[in-house]
Motif scaffolding. Structure first.
Motif, mmCIF file in Angstrom:
data_model
loop_
_atom_site.group_PDB
_atom_site.id
_atom_site.type_symbol
_atom_site.label_atom_id
_atom_site.label_comp_id
_atom_site.label_asym_id
_atom_site.label_seq_id
_atom_site.Cartn_x
_atom_site.Cartn_y
_atom_site.Cartn_z
ATOM 1 N N CYS A 212 0.850 -1.192 0.000
ATOM 2 C CA CYS A 212 0.000 0.000 0.000
ATOM 3 C C CYS A 212 0.883 1.240 0.000
ATOM 4 O O CYS A 212 2.083 1.160 -0.280
ATOM 5 C CB CYS A 212 -0.930 -0.012 1.211
ATOM 6 N N GLU A 213 0.302 2.374 0.341
ATOM 7 C CA GLU A 213 1.045 3.626 0.299
ATOM 8 C C GLU A 213 1.690 3.941 1.641
ATOM 9 O O GLU A 213 1.819 5.107 2.027
ATOM 10 C CB GLU A 213 0.119 4.758 -0.146
ATOM 11 N N ASP A 214 2.094 2.898 2.348
ATOM 12 C CA ASP A 214 2.899 3.044 3.549
ATOM 13 C C ASP A 214 4.044 2.045 3.442
ATOM 14 O O ASP A 214 4.036 1.179 2.565
ATOM 15 C CB ASP A 214 2.061 2.830 4.815
ATOM 16 N N PRO A 215 5.058 2.118 4.302
ATOM 17 C CA PRO A 215 6.249 1.275 4.115
ATOM 18 C C PRO A 215 6.047 -0.198 4.433
ATOM 19 O O PRO A 215 6.933 -1.001 4.136
ATOM 20 C CB PRO A 215 7.266 1.897 5.095
ATOM 21 N N LEU A 216 4.927 -0.588 5.026
ATOM 22 C CA LEU A 216 4.714 -1.960 5.450
ATOM 23 C C LEU A 216 4.139 -2.797 4.300
ATOM 24 O O LEU A 216 3.171 -2.391 3.659
ATOM 25 C CB LEU A 216 3.752 -1.994 6.637
ATOM 26 N N VAL A 217 4.735 -3.956 4.045
ATOM 27 C CA VAL A 217 4.187 -4.924 3.087
ATOM 28 C C VAL A 217 3.535 -6.031 3.895
ATOM 29 O O VAL A 217 4.171 -6.656 4.740
ATOM 30 C CB VAL A 217 5.282 -5.490 2.175
ATOM 31 N N ARG A 218 2.244 -6.296 3.636
ATOM 32 C CA ARG A 218 1.471 -7.233 4.450
ATOM 33 C C ARG A 218 1.216 -8.519 3.690
ATOM 34 O O ARG A 218 0.913 -8.493 2.498
ATOM 35 C CB ARG A 218 0.146 -6.583 4.871
ATOM 36 N N LEU A 219 1.292 -9.634 4.419
ATOM 37 C CA LEU A 219 1.093 -10.957 3.835
ATOM 38 C C LEU A 219 -0.189 -11.560 4.404
ATOM 39 O O LEU A 219 -0.357 -11.662 5.627
ATOM 40 C CB LEU A 219 2.287 -11.860 4.154
ATOM 41 N N PHE A 220 -1.114 -11.958 3.510
ATOM 42 C CA PHE A 220 -2.411 -12.485 3.921
ATOM 43 C C PHE A 220 -2.579 -13.916 3.416
ATOM 44 O O PHE A 220 -2.112 -14.263 2.327
ATOM 45 C CB PHE A 220 -3.553 -11.626 3.366
ATOM 46 N N ASP A 221 -3.263 -14.727 4.217
ATOM 47 C CA ASP A 221 -3.646 -16.079 3.818
ATOM 48 C C ASP A 221 -5.081 -16.020 3.324
ATOM 49 O O ASP A 221 -6.009 -15.715 4.092
ATOM 50 C CB ASP A 221 -3.520 -17.033 5.007
ATOM 51 N N LEU A 222 -5.284 -16.280 2.030
ATOM 52 C CA LEU A 222 -6.626 -16.158 1.454
ATOM 53 C C LEU A 222 -7.624 -17.083 2.131
ATOM 54 O O LEU A 222 -8.826 -16.790 2.181
ATOM 55 C CB LEU A 222 -6.576 -16.450 -0.050
ATOM 56 N N ARG A 223 -7.151 -18.206 2.678
ATOM 57 C CA ARG A 223 -8.058 -19.159 3.325
ATOM 58 C C ARG A 223 -8.624 -18.618 4.623
ATOM 59 O O ARG A 223 -9.676 -19.078 5.088
ATOM 60 C CB ARG A 223 -7.324 -20.473 3.595
ATOM 61 N N ALA A 224 -7.945 -17.635 5.207
ATOM 62 C CA ALA A 224 -8.378 -17.108 6.503
ATOM 63 C C ALA A 224 -9.191 -15.825 6.377
ATOM 64 O O ALA A 224 -9.615 -15.269 7.397
ATOM 65 C CB ALA A 224 -7.159 -16.858 7.387
ATOM 66 N N LEU A 225 -9.443 -15.373 5.157
ATOM 67 C CA LEU A 225 -10.146 -14.112 4.979
ATOM 68 C C LEU A 225 -11.648 -14.326 4.999
ATOM 69 O O LEU A 225 -12.166 -15.291 4.432
ATOM 70 C CB LEU A 225 -9.734 -13.451 3.664
ATOM 71 N N SER A 226 -12.332 -13.396 5.629
ATOM 72 C CA SER A 226 -13.791 -13.435 5.684
ATOM 73 C C SER A 226 -14.356 -12.396 4.733
ATOM 74 O O SER A 226 -14.039 -11.208 4.840
ATOM 75 C CB SER A 226 -14.284 -13.160 7.115
ATOM 76 N N ARG A 227 -15.166 -12.859 3.783
ATOM 77 C CA ARG A 227 -15.782 -11.923 2.840
ATOM 78 C C ARG A 227 -16.732 -10.956 3.539
ATOM 79 O O ARG A 227 -17.041 -9.890 3.017
ATOM 80 C CB ARG A 227 -16.557 -12.695 1.775
ATOM 81 N N ASN A 228 -17.190 -11.324 4.712
ATOM 82 C CA ASN A 228 -18.155 -10.485 5.424
ATOM 83 C C ASN A 228 -17.492 -9.353 6.200
ATOM 84 O O ASN A 228 -18.185 -8.442 6.639
ATOM 85 C CB ASN A 228 -18.975 -11.344 6.397
#
Length: 443
Positions: A212-228
């Motif tokens: 994003c537009e800040d210095p942190l790069v974030r790593l996400f696990d798609l299996r743990a994401l909630s569409r809600n």
């Protein structure tokens, strides 16, 4: 495309360097031989300019075999180029239906390179199918104000994610092509717009790095994401360059001011699980995503151990500077504000090659999957193909300018190696020879 034939003893024969790329040498591919040899790297030259667009070229990408290259531009079109061992030629120039600048274009996997998805400044995500000289268009949906990047999920023929300037990451499924079929996976709007995406190639396509537009790069696990609850998604890990970490109070006050002044402009995973992070307003960095994070920031395990920092160029002027791995991921390439393309050695960070590649700024770099060829684009209205030329360094008439390697450490910021802002004429060897012959005839 890889080498020019030249006159020798009255006969047209392949040069020594043409033969290099025609067969393996000691079990190594031509690409391996090229990047390992300083003598051959010194012949890194502009091979061909692909000129068809009428605006800046914002995206380039090879297909999986390197037989086709796709490019997208401010002229709202995408071009598909057919590439052989001799040259590249235009196969199709496609009106996408977009009304503003095309920011990204991807071949749809498994489509025989006949389907393309695009996103643009008009906020639309579109699917185009090429059928000979004809093509059909379909509007898949919209992201406001616009989307900047698309990335297909590894192993999937239909699912891809998008990075939105509103801070959202959306999931699209071409099996459900009705308009508005995307799902919002993440809402990172508090950190500015999403500017870069990269899937971990070693994680069965489930781990997604987001810049994003800040210095942190974030790593996400798609299996743990909630569409809600896209705003409540927590990263499984993050990556941060230590010197860019502000104290808590200062971080809050400075957050708004830092928007569009920093953040990731490009991300690239290697097959080793290493992540290359190209930061706007800073340098290029390599992280080991398998290493144990050293600290927690806002409850997120964060790795601050930079394996290598690659320096020597500036990345300030645009938010679109990409990064790519070369030759078994032993080298890494990116562009700069000086209009040059840079190649560094992976481990030591030595800059082994630099070449003029645009009259102003180099944004996009794409390595050929098989041959020692690098596609480059930027502000100019063309795509440039660089690779192994026949001319000796002293006789090389193109604008490539290799220079001695220097160490990337210590990691202090170095000034840009070239700050010339005037428009430059970048020539292939054949164009330079024609101009020289013309000048001689006028004497």
């Amino acid at each position: 495309m890889l080498s020019n034939l030249h006159e020798k003893r009255g006969r047209r024969e392949p040069s020594f360097f043409a033969r290099i790329v025609e067969r393996p040498i000691f079990g190594s591919s031509p690409r391996d031989v090229f990047w390992h040899s300083p003598a051959l790297r010194a012949r890194f030259t502009l091979l061909q300019k692909l000129a068809e667009h009428r605006g800046c070229v914002n995206t380039i990408e090879w297909n999986s075999t390197g037989t086709r290259l796709i490019s997208g531009s401010d002229d709202c079109r995408v071009c598909i180029w057919s590439c052989s061992s001799e040259n590249a030629r235009l196969s199709a120039a496609i009106e996408t239906g977009h009304h503003r600048n095309v920011f990204d274009a991807k071949f749809v996997p498994g489509s025989g390179d006949n389907k393309v998805v695009t996103c643009a400044l008009d906020g639309e995500v579109r699917l185009t199918e090429v059928q000979g000289l004809a093509h059909t268009q379909q509007l898949l949906g919209s992201i406001l104000p616009f989307a900047t990047k698309l990335e297909f999920q590894p192993g999937s023929l239909s699912c891809f994610v998008s990075a939105g300037q509103d801070g959202t990451v959306g999931m699209w499924d071409l099996r459900q092509p009705q308009q508005g079929s995307n799902e919002v996976l993440l809402d990172l709007g508090e950190f500015g717009g999403c500017t870069a995406l990269a899937f971990d190639l070693c994680a069965q396509s489930n781990l997604l790095a987001v810049g994003c537009e800040d210095p942190l790069v974030r790593l996400f696990d798609l299996r743990a994401l909630s569409r809600n609850c896209p705003t409540g998604a927590r990263p499984v890990q993050a990556f941060l360059v230590p010197q860019l970490l502000l104290p808590g109070a200062a971080r809050n006050r400075a957050h708004t001011r830092r928007l569009m002044e920093g953040g990731a402009s490009g991300l690239a995973y290697s097959s080793r699980g290493e992540l290359a992070v190209n930061l706007r307003g800073a340098n290029l960095y390599r992280f080991d995503t398998r290493a144990t994070p050293e600290q927690e920031i806002n409850g997120v395990p964060t790795s601050t151990a930079v394996l290598t920092e690659y320096v020597g160029r500036e990345n300030v002027q645009t938010f679109a500077k990409e990064v790519c791995w070369l030759h078994d991921e032993r080298y890494i390439a990116s562009g700069g504000d000086s209009g040059e393309v840079y190649v560094w050695e992976r481990c030591q960070g030595d800059c082994v090659l630099r070449a003029r590649a645009d009259s102003r700024i180099v944004n996009c770099v794409a390595a050929h999957p098989v041959q020692p060829v690098l596609a480059v684009s930027g502000i100019d209205m063309d795509v440039k193909l660089f690779g192994l030329g026949d001319a000796r360094p002293a006789l090389n008439m193109c604008q490539a300018s290799p220079f001695p390697a220097y160490s990337a450490r210590p990691s202090r910021r170095r000034p840009c190696l070239s700050s010339r802002r005037e428009e430059l004429s970048i020539l292939t060897a054949s164009e330079a020879a024609e101009r020289l012959a013309s000048a001689r005839s006028l004497r």
